[in-house]
Design a protein around this motif. Structure first.
Motif, short mmCIF file in Angstrom:
data_model
loop_
_atom_site.label_atom_id
_atom_site.label_comp_id
_atom_site.label_asym_id
_atom_site.label_seq_id
_atom_site.Cartn_x
_atom_site.Cartn_y
_atom_site.Cartn_z
N CYS A 319 0.86 -1.27 -0.05
CA CYS A 319 0.18 0.23 0.03
C CYS A 319 0.85 1.22 0.10
O CYS A 319 0.57 2.15 -0.51
CB CYS A 319 -0.89 0.00 1.26
N VAL A 320 1.95 1.24 0.65
CA VAL A 320 2.89 2.53 0.59
C VAL A 320 3.61 2.42 -0.46
O VAL A 320 3.75 3.74 -1.09
CB VAL A 320 4.03 2.04 1.86
N LYS A 321 4.12 1.33 -0.98
CA LYS A 321 4.85 1.32 -2.24
C LYS A 321 4.11 2.00 -3.47
O LYS A 321 4.48 2.92 -4.29
CB LYS A 321 5.37 0.02 -2.82
N HIS A 322 2.60 1.66 -3.64
CA HIS A 322 1.91 1.66 -4.82
C HIS A 322 1.16 3.40 -4.40
O HIS A 322 0.06 3.48 -5.24
CB HIS A 322 1.27 0.88 -5.25
N ASN A 323 0.98 3.75 -3.22
CA ASN A 323 0.29 5.12 -2.85
C ASN A 323 -1.40 4.45 -2.98
O ASN A 323 -1.93 5.49 -3.57
CB ASN A 323 0.64 6.24 -3.71
N CYS A 324 -1.62 3.40 -2.33
CA CYS A 324 -2.81 3.03 -2.27
C CYS A 324 -3.87 3.91 -1.44
O CYS A 324 -3.30 4.19 -0.36
CB CYS A 324 -3.18 1.34 -2.06
N THR A 325 -5.23 4.04 -1.75
CA THR A 325 -6.05 4.90 -1.05
C THR A 325 -7.09 4.10 -0.51
O THR A 325 -7.87 4.32 0.37
CB THR A 325 -6.43 6.14 -1.65
N VAL A 326 -7.25 2.99 -1.21
CA VAL A 326 -8.54 2.15 -1.05
C VAL A 326 -8.00 0.54 -0.83
O VAL A 326 -7.27 0.49 -1.87
CB VAL A 326 -9.64 2.27 -2.06
N VAL A 327 -8.23 -0.30 0.06
CA VAL A 327 -8.12 -1.37 -0.11
C VAL A 327 -9.18 -2.36 0.09
O VAL A 327 -10.39 -2.01 0.61
CB VAL A 327 -7.04 -1.70 1.16
N GLN A 328 -9.41 -3.46 -0.38
CA GLN A 328 -10.33 -4.53 -0.11
C GLN A 328 -9.84 -5.40 0.81
O GLN A 328 -8.85 -6.06 0.95
CB GLN A 328 -10.49 -5.13 -1.53
N TYR A 329 -11.02 -6.00 1.37
CA TYR A 329 -10.87 -7.36 2.42
C TYR A 329 -12.03 -8.20 2.21
O TYR A 329 -12.91 -7.95 1.67
CB TYR A 329 -10.80 -6.68 3.96
N ILE A 330 -11.66 -9.40 2.74
CA ILE A 330 -12.90 -10.45 2.91
C ILE A 330 -12.67 -11.47 3.81
O ILE A 330 -11.46 -11.70 4.03
CB ILE A 330 -13.28 -11.07 1.50
N GLY A 331 -13.41 -12.09 4.24
CA GLY A 331 -13.37 -13.28 5.04
C GLY A 331 -12.57 -12.82 6.33
O GLY A 331 -12.89 -11.74 7.21
N GLU A 332 -11.37 -13.48 6.60
CA GLU A 332 -10.54 -13.51 7.83
C GLU A 332 -9.34 -12.52 7.63
O GLU A 332 -8.36 -12.62 8.43
CB GLU A 332 -10.02 -14.88 8.13
N ILE A 333 -9.51 -11.85 6.45
CA ILE A 333 -8.19 -11.06 6.06
C ILE A 333 -7.75 -9.94 7.12
O ILE A 333 -6.59 -9.86 7.55
CB ILE A 333 -8.36 -10.11 4.74
N CYS A 334 -8.88 -9.19 7.70
CA CYS A 334 -8.48 -8.05 8.56
C CYS A 334 -8.00 -8.87 10.19
O CYS A 334 -6.86 -8.11 10.63
CB CYS A 334 -9.91 -7.31 9.09
N ALA A 354 -11.37 0.96 3.64
CA ALA A 354 -11.32 -0.59 3.59
C ALA A 354 -12.75 -1.03 3.21
O ALA A 354 -13.71 -0.77 3.98
CB ALA A 354 -10.63 -1.02 4.69
N VAL A 355 -12.94 -1.66 2.09
CA VAL A 355 -14.01 -2.09 1.59
C VAL A 355 -14.32 -3.63 1.37
O VAL A 355 -13.18 -4.19 0.73
CB VAL A 355 -14.66 -1.41 0.34
N GLY A 356 -15.10 -4.32 1.80
CA GLY A 356 -15.53 -5.44 1.84
C GLY A 356 -16.58 -6.02 2.82
O GLY A 356 -17.40 -5.53 2.98
N ASN A 357 -16.44 -7.37 3.02
CA ASN A 357 -17.42 -7.99 3.92
C ASN A 357 -16.82 -9.17 4.68
O ASN A 357 -15.70 -9.80 4.36
CB ASN A 357 -18.50 -8.66 3.08
N GLY A 358 -17.21 -9.47 5.91
CA GLY A 358 -16.69 -10.38 6.92
C GLY A 358 -16.02 -9.93 7.76
O GLY A 358 -15.34 -10.66 8.66
N LEU A 359 -15.85 -8.65 8.12
CA LEU A 359 -15.23 -7.88 9.17
C LEU A 359 -15.87 -8.20 10.34
O LEU A 359 -17.15 -7.75 10.54
CB LEU A 359 -14.90 -6.41 8.85
N ARG A 360 -15.24 -8.99 11.46
CA ARG A 360 -16.10 -9.56 12.61
C ARG A 360 -16.43 -8.13 13.50
O ARG A 360 -15.22 -7.30 13.90
CB ARG A 360 -15.17 -10.36 13.41
N PRO A 361 -17.68 -7.88 14.05
CA PRO A 361 -17.72 -6.76 15.17
C PRO A 361 -16.74 -6.75 16.03
O PRO A 361 -16.25 -5.57 16.63
CB PRO A 361 -19.13 -7.17 15.40
N ALA A 362 -15.96 -7.94 16.59
CA ALA A 362 -15.43 -8.00 17.84
C ALA A 362 -14.15 -7.20 17.55
O ALA A 362 -13.37 -6.85 18.46
CB ALA A 362 -15.16 -9.63 18.05
#
Length: 639
Positions: A319-334, A354-362
């Motif tokens: 993310c730092v190397k490519h100057n990313c401003t948006v990331v994706q996640y899914i399942g257990e990635i976070c 950070a956009v995706g689905n599956g981020l646990r509330p905990a």
């Protein structure tokens, strides 16, 4: 005060002022002030944001439908506007493609397969790891009117042959890195199937029935096809296979309008900008990576950075190397990212969303605080569903919002089901029973094939399609898509994910939520992989809870764990059985696979993993061997 409470107060004030003889305009203004002052401002804000998103997507889709546009056509217009901007970057190899290069590559693909005689209605399977060529291949096939079947690169032997067979593909394009895998099933593939290798075949050298694709593309014209295939937004674009967590994968149909809808929903819901750089480390054979992610490049001109496989240790460095401003996640990635030691790049990135689905509330707030990501774009949706929802204002734990005061604008609903069989419950008129706020229910979406936001295209298999449709749900004679997911809606309209169908089980007369227990166990064990499920015990009503836990070094103490479980879980929710295994099997979208674990149950003869059972009399876990298993099954050992 909550919005519904504020609404009641505002209605009451409206009636009171009207009775006092004030003009209705004054009364309405006063009622609005009471509503907003009582906390209704947040409710109105999210309703307006949702309505704006839906309106924008609907207007854009209508414009493209009238013009007979397609996804390749929309991309070509974007590429003409910014030919020299970076379109795709391969984080693993450093290869960069501009929009002009992606357009030229996909044109070459279209010309090659058009010259081979393939066209509208034909299918070509793609079996390739995630890299720019993957996008160029399916995009080029679409330019020729050919439909791509996107195969999961983790498929092997029978499942791979099954997916190829059910797709009806006339050709297969595979990556050189997967040549050995294809060789394993070559005897099961039809002799008429054309095979092309993208990249080098490696040590296998040359195959008599396989052509190297790269030389063909170098010789092909990079100009657009002279004649358009004549497709529109309602025609098929490609097929995406389900993860196969509940059986063999099913090929979901993705039409051009569905691709547009998914990408556009994400773009407008989370206010993405053409100048954004999106980091996409998700599989491109699934919709999250290939539509929500790559779609931002093809439709809106964003640069997308690809990594063929998620790497927790390289995530923030990329993310730092490519100057990313948006990331994706899914399942257990976070959760995997939180398990990593603190590194310098965590504080140097420019990621705002950070956009995706599956981020646990905990772990939601822990994730945002540690990594400094200002906005979480959690959403709910499946490749084929017509009832996607989005959390647009960062409500912790919510997977989306649907207006309770304007439900017919986007007709989705939670309906009551039998919690054991997931059978729909109906009222005296034969209609499904809507859930009230706080009641868990099955999410359904009313089907309207003329509306691109509400259509359901199903699967290649007609029987699989029919199983996902129910009739007379909202009103007599209508049809609705059955999501298979249980959610809960609060009084404002925020929805919260509960369990996948079959993941909730009853024990001791109580409902046990597997996601809740998994979250507790994972947190206690430092974000370790955990799968919780119910297992049948002969002669015992309901299902006993069982937890499979990744314990690669054999250091977990079951009884130390039980001491902690007593503090945080109700007695009926504490797992009766434990299974400690070296590692957990996951799908390509980082979802833990439970099917095999549930099938093997707590039978020691089915596994060499360490098994334990909870002896309630002694108050701790004991090893479970074949003798104890026999006693439990015979009923001589009480659980």
């Amino acid at each position: 005060m909550r919005a519904p409470g504020a609404g009641t107060a505002s209605v009451a004030s409206l009636g009171l002022l009207w009775l006092l003889g004030l003009p209705w305009t004054w009364s309405a203004a006063a009622a609005l002030c009471v509503y907003v002052g009582g906390g209704g401002w947040r409710f109105l804000r999210i309703v307006c944001k949702t309505a704006r998103r839906d309106l924008l997507v609907r207007l854009e889709l209508r414009r493209h439908q009238r013009a007979r546009h397609t996804i390749p056509g929309i991309f070509q217009a974007v590429a003409r506007q910014q030919p020299d901007r970076l379109a795709l970057v391969d984080a693993g190899t450093g290869v960069c493609w501009t929009f002009a290069q992606l357009d030229a590559y996909s044109n070459a693909v279209a010309n090659v397969f058009h010259q081979l005689g393939l066209g509208p209605g034909d299918v070509v399977a793609i079996f390739l790891e995630g890299r720019p060529e993957f996008v160029g291949l399916w995009l080029g096939l679409a330019k020729a009117g050919v439909e791509a079947a996107l195969l999961n690169v983790n498929l092997r032997r029978e499942p791979l042959a099954f997916c190829l067979g059910t797709s009806g593909a006339k050709a297969l394009i595979f990556g050189g890195e997967l040549a050995a895998v294809v060789a394993e099933v070559s005897g099961q593939l039809g002799k008429s199937l054309l095979k092309f290798c993208s990249g080098d075949l490696g040590p296998e050298g040359s195959w008599p029935d396989t052509q190297l694709l790269d030389p063909l593309l170098k010789e092909a014209s990079t100009a657009p096809l002279a004649q358009s295939p004549g497709k529109g937004m309602d025609d098929r674009l490609f097929y995406i296979y389900t993860s196969g967590t509940t059986g063999l994968p099913k090929a979901a149909i993705v039409v051009h309008s569905r691709y547009y809808r998914i990408a556009a929903f994400g773009h407008h819901a989370y206010s993405m900008r053409p100048s954004d750089v999106l980091y996409d480390c998700l599989p491109l054979y699934h919709s999250a990576g290939n539509i929500m992610g790559v779609g931002q490049c093809l439709l809106y001109g964003m640069t997308v950075v690809l990594r063929k496989k998620f790497s927790a240790s390289r995530f923030w460095d990329d993310c730092v190397k490519h100057n990313c401003t948006v990331v994706q996640y899914i399942g257990e990635i976070c959760r995997y990212l939180l398990k990593q030691p603190v590194r310098e790049a965590e504080g140097q990135h420019q990621v705002r969303l950070a956009v995706g689905n599956g981020l646990r509330p905990a772990i939601w707030e822990e994730f945002t605080e540690r990594f400094g990501v200002r906005q979480i774009g959690e959403f709910y949706g499946a490749t084929e569903c017509n009832c996607s929802i989005a959390n647009m204002d960062g409500k912790v734990g919510s997977c989306g919002f649907n207006s309770r005061i304007l439900p017919h604008v986007y007709p989705i609903r939670l309906v009551k089901v039998n919690e054991d069989t997931m059978e729909l419950l109906r009222d005296a008129q034969g209609l499904c029973i809507p859930c009230q706020a706080g009641e868990p229910g099955l999410l359904v979406g009313q089907i309207n094939q003329r509306d691109p936001l509400r259509r359901f295209d199903g699967y290649i298999s007609e029987s699989a399609t029919s199983k996902k449709i129910a009739h007379s749900v909202f009103c007599k004679g209508d049809s609705a898509y059955l999501s298979g997911d249980v959610l809960v809606m609060d009084e404002l309209g925020y929805m919260y994910f509960r369990d996948r169908s079959g993941d909730t089980f009853r024990w001791r007369g109580e409902n046990v939520s597997t996601t809740e227990v998994e979250g507790v166990l994972s947190r206690l064990l430092g974000q370790t992989d955990v799968a919780v499920y119910g297992v049948a015990v002969p002669g015992v009503e309901g299902k006993a809870g069982m937890a499979a836990i990744a314990d690669p070094h054999g250091q977990l103490s079951p009884n130390a764990l039980y001491q902690e479980l007593q503090k945080v879980l109700a007695p009926y929710a504490r797992p009766i059985f434990l299974r400690l295994l070296p590692q957990m099997d996951t799908t390509g979208t980082f979802k833990i696979q439970k099917t095999r674990l549930q099938h093997e149950g707590f039978d020691p003869s089915q596994t060499s993993d360490r098994l334990f059972f909870l002896d309630l009399k002694q108050g701790h876990y004991l090893p479970l061997d074949q003798g104890v298993y026999t006693q439990i099954c015979s009923g001589s050992f009480s659980l």
